[in-house]
Design a protein around this motif. Structure first.
Motif, PDB file in Angstrom:
ATOM      1  N   ARG A  58     -87.175  41.088  29.259  1.00 29.42           N
ATOM      2  CA  ARG A  58     -86.605  41.021  30.605  1.00 29.42           C
ATOM      3  C   ARG A  58     -87.500  41.784  31.574  1.00 29.42           C
ATOM      4  NH1 ARG A  58     -80.072  42.055  29.977  1.00 29.42           N
ATOM      5  NH2 ARG A  58     -79.618  40.204  28.707  1.00 29.42           N
ATOM      6  N   MET A  59     -87.848  41.122  32.681  1.00 25.74           N
ATOM      7  CA  MET A  59     -88.616  41.728  33.764  1.00 25.74           C
ATOM      8  C   MET A  59     -88.556  40.769  34.937  1.00 25.74           C
ATOM      9  SD  MET A  59     -92.476  41.085  32.305  1.00 25.74           S
ATOM     10  CE  MET A  59     -91.949  41.574  30.670  1.00 25.74           C
ATOM     11  N   SER A  60     -88.941  41.231  36.089  1.00 25.58           N
ATOM     12  CA  SER A  60     -88.911  40.359  37.262  1.00 25.58           C
ATOM     13  C   SER A  60     -90.006  39.312  37.157  1.00 25.58           C
ATOM     14  CB  SER A  60     -89.099  41.178  38.543  1.00 25.58           C
ATOM     15  OG  SER A  60     -90.425  41.686  38.605  1.00 25.58           O
ATOM     16  N   ASP A  61     -89.775  38.192  37.792  1.00 21.98           N
ATOM     17  CA  ASP A  61     -90.785  37.133  37.788  1.00 21.98           C
ATOM     18  C   ASP A  61     -92.082  37.627  38.412  1.00 21.98           C
ATOM     19  OD1 ASP A  61     -89.001  35.421  36.608  1.00 21.98           O
ATOM     20  OD2 ASP A  61     -88.412  34.425  38.474  1.00 21.98           O
ATOM     21  N   GLU A  62     -91.968  38.464  39.433  1.00 20.89           N
ATOM     22  CA  GLU A  62     -93.156  38.981  40.107  1.00 20.89           C
ATOM     23  C   GLU A  62     -93.987  39.844  39.158  1.00 20.89           C
ATOM     24  OE1 GLU A  62     -96.194  39.955  42.418  1.00 20.89           O
ATOM     25  OE2 GLU A  62     -94.705  38.371  42.763  1.00 20.89           O
ATOM     26  N   THR A  63     -93.321  40.684  38.344  1.00 21.37           N
ATOM     27  CA  THR A  63     -94.046  41.529  37.379  1.00 21.37           C
ATOM     28  C   THR A  63     -94.749  40.680  36.345  1.00 21.37           C
ATOM     29  OG1 THR A  63     -92.493  43.358  37.673  1.00 21.37           O
ATOM     30  CG2 THR A  63     -93.787  43.337  35.647  1.00 21.37           C
ATOM     31  N   ARG A  64     -94.055  39.672  35.835  1.00 18.25           N
ATOM     32  CA  ARG A  64     -94.657  38.804  34.820  1.00 18.25           C
ATOM     33  C   ARG A  64     -95.869  38.066  35.389  1.00 18.25           C
ATOM     34  NH1 ARG A  64     -92.241  37.286  30.212  1.00 18.25           N
ATOM     35  NH2 ARG A  64     -90.163  37.702  31.066  1.00 18.25           N
ATOM     36  N   ARG A  65     -95.719  37.539  36.627  1.00 18.83           N
ATOM     37  CA  ARG A  65     -96.830  36.825  37.243  1.00 18.83           C
ATOM     38  C   ARG A  65     -98.017  37.753  37.491  1.00 18.83           C
ATOM     39  NH1 ARG A  65     -92.734  33.993  40.192  1.00 18.83           N
ATOM     40  NH2 ARG A  65     -92.884  35.532  41.874  1.00 18.83           N
ATOM     41  N   SER A 106     -95.906  49.652  31.030  1.00 18.11           N
ATOM     42  CA  SER A 106     -96.033  50.067  29.631  1.00 18.11           C
ATOM     43  C   SER A 106     -96.723  48.978  28.815  1.00 18.11           C
ATOM     44  CB  SER A 106     -94.653  50.343  29.035  1.00 18.11           C
ATOM     45  OG  SER A 106     -93.923  49.134  28.909  1.00 18.11           O
ATOM     46  N   PRO A 107     -97.358  49.357  27.681  1.00 17.83           N
ATOM     47  CA  PRO A 107     -97.963  48.344  26.806  1.00 17.83           C
ATOM     48  C   PRO A 107     -96.962  47.300  26.326  1.00 17.83           C
ATOM     49  CG  PRO A 107     -98.790  50.512  26.246  1.00 17.83           C
ATOM     50  CD  PRO A 107     -97.685  50.720  27.231  1.00 17.83           C
ATOM     51  N   SER A 108     -95.725  47.723  26.060  1.00 14.32           N
ATOM     52  CA  SER A 108     -94.724  46.760  25.592  1.00 14.32           C
ATOM     53  C   SER A 108     -94.403  45.736  26.668  1.00 14.32           C
ATOM     54  CB  SER A 108     -93.448  47.481  25.153  1.00 14.32           C
ATOM     55  OG  SER A 108     -92.831  48.138  26.247  1.00 14.32           O
ATOM     56  N   THR A 109     -94.440  46.162  27.961  1.00 16.41           N
ATOM     57  CA  THR A 109     -94.193  45.219  29.057  1.00 16.41           C
ATOM     58  C   THR A 109     -95.320  44.191  29.139  1.00 16.41           C
ATOM     59  OG1 THR A 109     -92.975  46.875  30.326  1.00 16.41           O
ATOM     60  CG2 THR A 109     -93.841  45.000  31.549  1.00 16.41           C
ATOM     61  N   VAL A 110     -96.558  44.657  28.936  1.00 18.22           N
ATOM     62  CA  VAL A 110     -97.692  43.728  28.912  1.00 18.22           C
ATOM     63  C   VAL A 110     -97.510  42.701  27.800  1.00 18.22           C
ATOM     64  CG1 VAL A 110    -100.163  43.514  28.469  1.00 18.22           C
ATOM     65  CG2 VAL A 110     -99.312  45.353  29.947  1.00 18.22           C
ATOM     66  N   SER A 111     -97.191  43.196  26.612  1.00 23.76           N
ATOM     67  CA  SER A 111     -97.030  42.309  25.464  1.00 23.76           C
ATOM     68  C   SER A 111     -95.950  41.274  25.715  1.00 23.76           C
ATOM     69  CB  SER A 111     -96.703  43.140  24.215  1.00 23.76           C
ATOM     70  OG  SER A 111     -96.510  42.304  23.099  1.00 23.76           O
ATOM     71  N   LYS A 112     -94.810  41.713  26.240  1.00 27.11           N
ATOM     72  CA  LYS A 112     -93.702  40.786  26.494  1.00 27.11           C
ATOM     73  C   LYS A 112     -94.059  39.772  27.571  1.00 27.11           C
ATOM     74  CE  LYS A 112     -90.186  44.162  25.133  1.00 27.11           C
ATOM     75  NZ  LYS A 112     -89.139  45.104  25.611  1.00 27.11           N
ATOM     76  N   ALA A 113     -94.759  40.220  28.593  1.00 28.31           N
ATOM     77  CA  ALA A 113     -95.123  39.307  29.677  1.00 28.31           C
ATOM     78  C   ALA A 113     -96.054  38.209  29.178  1.00 28.31           C
ATOM     79  CB  ALA A 113     -95.781  40.084  30.814  1.00 28.31           C
ATOM     80  N   LEU A 114     -97.050  38.597  28.401  1.00 29.10           N
ATOM     81  CA  LEU A 114     -98.031  37.620  27.912  1.00 29.10           C
ATOM     82  C   LEU A 114     -97.447  36.701  26.854  1.00 29.10           C
ATOM     83  CD1 LEU A 114    -101.249  39.830  27.733  1.00 29.10           C
ATOM     84  CD2 LEU A 114    -100.530  38.269  29.543  1.00 29.10           C
TER      85      LEU A 114
END
Length: 296
Positions: free
Chosen positions: A33-40, A20-28
């Motif tokens: 909260r998300m897995s380290d693998e997703t963030r990387r 989701s766009p919100s997951t992208v925003s949070k990762a950057l």
């Protein structure tokens, strides 16, 4: 996804990654909260694809632009440029941007820039309100404040507006400097102001401090010793120096005026401080390196 030659939106970038766009925003942003693998994976893809999120769009969604406006008459003055440098330094340390507006000391330009800065959705305005104004007019700043955007004035204490203010004690500083000259033995002290018109608030406050120091020390105020820099006062001053009761010192309302006076006197064969004393106000950096170093 073909991104050659164009920028992609956060929605396109998220769709490409299957998040989701919100997951992208949070990762950057390093939040959420998300897995380290997703963030990387998201951060690696952003680097590979040279993806940069739109800061403006993100800020507008959060009703924040992280931008403040700064108004100064011009940046040629050491005082005004110092204000701008300090604001930029302080803002930059807190991830804020600065929009610089130079008004040329014109009230009409202040009006125009106040409207422009509101359209840019700045979160605050810092202004040096120098220039001719009728009845101490600050209506444009008050309107900005009523819209919920804080305004802080610097350098000029405009009476009766109620706006927050950061200003030196011009009256006391001028009184202290004049008293210093008196302690050095001077009793006929020239005062050179900028305009000394109704809107020249700092200049008038410094002139008032000068007058008060004279009165406190039993020295009669002599209006003939007061000049505006708009006048050709140097020739009149040089003529005074040749009189039976010559002035022995000059108080320039700002360091620039004081240093100009030293230069003009030097051209006429009058050496400072041997033949005549000169003092300024503001303590700009150049004062310490001027020859002779300026009392300020």
């Amino acid at each position: 996804m073909d991104i050659t030659g164009r920028k992609i939106t956060i929605q396109e970038f998220a769709r490409f990654l299957g998040v989701s766009p919100s997951t992208v925003s949070k990762a950057l942003n390093g939040t959420g909260r998300m897995s380290d693998e997703t963030r990387r994976r998201i951060c690696r893809a952003a680097e590979d694809m040279n993806y940069r999120p739109s800061l403006v769009a993100a800020n507008l969604r959060g009703q924040k632009t992280r931008t403040i406006g700064v108004m100064v008459p011009h940046i040629g003055s050491d005082v005004f440029s110092a204000v701008v440098c300090e604001v930029e330094k302080f803002a930059g340390e807190r991830d804020y941007n600065v929009i610089l507006c130079t008004t040329g000391s014109h009230l009409e330009e202040e009006y125009k820039y106040a409207q422009m800065l509101m359209q840019r959705r700045v979160e605050g305005i810092i202004a040096v309100p120098y220039g001719s104004r009728v009845n101490h007019d600050c209506s444009h700043f008050l309107e900005v404040q009523r819209m919920g955007v804080p305004v802080v004035l610097v350098e000029q204490n405009i009476p009766g507006n109620g706006l927050p203010l950061v200003v030196m004690d011009n009256h006391k500083g001028a009184r202290d400097l004049t008293e210093y000259l008196i302690r050095e033995g001077h009793r006929r002290i020239i005062f050179v102001g900028n305009t000394l018109q109704e809107w020249d608030y700092a200049g008038l406050e410094r002139h008032a401090g000068y007058r008060e120091a004279l009165a406190d020390n039993g020295i009669r105020y002599d209006g003939d010793l007061v000049f505006r820099c708009t006048e050709n006062y140097i020739e009149a001053m040089v003529e005074m120096l040749q009189s039976d009761d010559p002035p022995t010192a000059l108080f320039g309302v700002c360091d620039t005026l004081a240093m100009e006076a030293i230069s003009q006197l030097h051209r006429r064969g009058i050496e400072v401080p041997r033949d005549f004393s000169v003092a300024g106000f503001d303590n700009i950096d150049m004062a310490a390196y001027y020859i002779p170093a300026l009392t300020t």
